[in-house]
Structure formats: structure tokens, C-alpha cells
Design a protein around this motif. Structure first.
Motif, mmCIF file in Angstrom:
data_model
loop_
_atom_site.group_PDB
_atom_site.id
_atom_site.type_symbol
_atom_site.label_atom_id
_atom_site.label_comp_id
_atom_site.label_asym_id
_atom_site.label_seq_id
_atom_site.Cartn_x
_atom_site.Cartn_y
_atom_site.Cartn_z
ATOM 1 N N ARG A 1 -11.472 -31.920 -40.301
ATOM 2 C CA ARG A 1 -12.915 -31.875 -40.098
ATOM 3 C C ARG A 1 -13.570 -31.284 -41.337
ATOM 4 N NH1 ARG A 1 -16.080 -33.439 -35.722
ATOM 5 N NH2 ARG A 1 -18.084 -32.454 -35.940
ATOM 6 N N LYS A 2 -14.461 -32.027 -41.978
ATOM 7 C CA LYS A 2 -15.055 -31.599 -43.236
ATOM 8 C C LYS A 2 -16.569 -31.750 -43.200
ATOM 9 C CE LYS A 2 -10.925 -32.688 -45.680
ATOM 10 N NZ LYS A 2 -10.201 -31.458 -45.768
ATOM 11 N N VAL A 3 -17.235 -30.892 -43.952
ATOM 12 C CA VAL A 3 -18.667 -31.020 -44.192
ATOM 13 C C VAL A 3 -18.820 -31.264 -45.688
ATOM 14 C CG1 VAL A 3 -20.923 -29.906 -44.121
ATOM 15 C CG2 VAL A 3 -19.281 -29.518 -42.271
ATOM 16 N N ILE A 4 -19.439 -32.393 -46.020
ATOM 17 C CA ILE A 4 -19.647 -32.815 -47.397
ATOM 18 C C ILE A 4 -21.144 -32.797 -47.695
ATOM 19 C CG2 ILE A 4 -19.408 -34.752 -49.018
ATOM 20 C CD1 ILE A 4 -16.729 -33.598 -48.219
ATOM 21 N N CYS A 5 -21.489 -32.339 -48.891
ATOM 22 C CA CYS A 5 -22.880 -32.335 -49.341
ATOM 23 C C CYS A 5 -23.022 -33.348 -50.469
ATOM 24 C CB CYS A 5 -23.273 -30.941 -49.826
ATOM 25 S SG CYS A 5 -24.958 -30.879 -50.453
ATOM 26 N N VAL A 6 -24.009 -34.233 -50.340
ATOM 27 C CA VAL A 6 -24.331 -35.207 -51.383
ATOM 28 C C VAL A 6 -25.749 -34.886 -51.860
ATOM 29 C CG1 VAL A 6 -24.623 -37.644 -51.946
ATOM 30 C CG2 VAL A 6 -22.913 -36.954 -50.254
ATOM 31 N N SER A 7 -25.869 -34.576 -53.140
ATOM 32 C CA SER A 7 -27.166 -34.192 -53.711
ATOM 33 C C SER A 7 -27.811 -35.356 -54.453
ATOM 34 C CB SER A 7 -26.984 -33.035 -54.689
ATOM 35 O OG SER A 7 -26.430 -31.928 -54.044
#
Length: 96
Positions: free
Chosen positions: A78-84
Motif C-alpha cells: 500500500r503506497k501513497v504517491i505524490c505527483v507534482s
């Protein structure tokens, strides 16, 4: 259906992902609860799967790798990814 696996925070997209490393090929596998399930061909050893995940997401959003970061879940499926700074919405980036 509401897309609860992503949300916009300022200029960033936060993605809730469920990762299956060591798959035959990389790709989107559909929903997994409140996350989007991705299959990755990379093995889960020495950070290879996380590197492959970030590259896969950067390509999907058409942004440089430096604009994609792992917020949580380095050793979890389970991952949380941030795309800017992407003009592409998550539902468009991962559409079939």
C-alpha cells in the motif's frame, strides 16, 4: 463511481495505490478497495519495485521523474504517491 483513490492538494495529486511486484508485466489491474492496483514487473528487492513504480507513474502523468515521490509505504504494498505539477488527471493517466 467516485474516484476515491486520488485527490488534489494544491498543485499535487496524491494517489492511493496497491502494488503487486514481480508481475509478468507492468500495468493497471483495476481497483483494490479504495486504491488503484498496479502490477509491476520489477522484483521487490533493494528498492527496485519502488523505482519502477515511480518511473511508471512519471510516464503515465507525462512528467519528469523528479516530480514523482513516494510519500508513504516504502516497504508495503500500500503506497501513497505524490505527483507534482501535472496537467493530466489520474483517471486520464491510468485509463485503458
Amino acid at each position: 463511481m467516485a474516484e476515491d483513490w486520488f485527490r488534489r492538494v494544491g498543485e499535487d495529486w496524491l494517489l492511493q495505490l496497491h502494488i503487486q511486484p514481480g508481475a509478468k508485466r507492468s500495468g493497471v489491474a483495476g481497483r483494490h478497495g479504495d486504491a488503484l492496483k498496479l502490477r509491476l514487473a520489477a522484483a521487490p528487492v533493494q528498492g527496485k519495485a519502488n523505482e519502477a513504480l515511480l518511473a511508471f507513474v512519471a510516464t503515465a502523468f507525462d512528467v519528469p521523474l523528479r516530480q514523482v515521490s513516494l510519500r508513504s509505504g516504502a516497504t508495503s504494498r500500500r503506497k501513497v504517491i505524490c505527483v507534482s505539477g501535472s496537467a493530466v488527471a489520474p483517471d486520464e493517466a491510468f485509463s485503458a
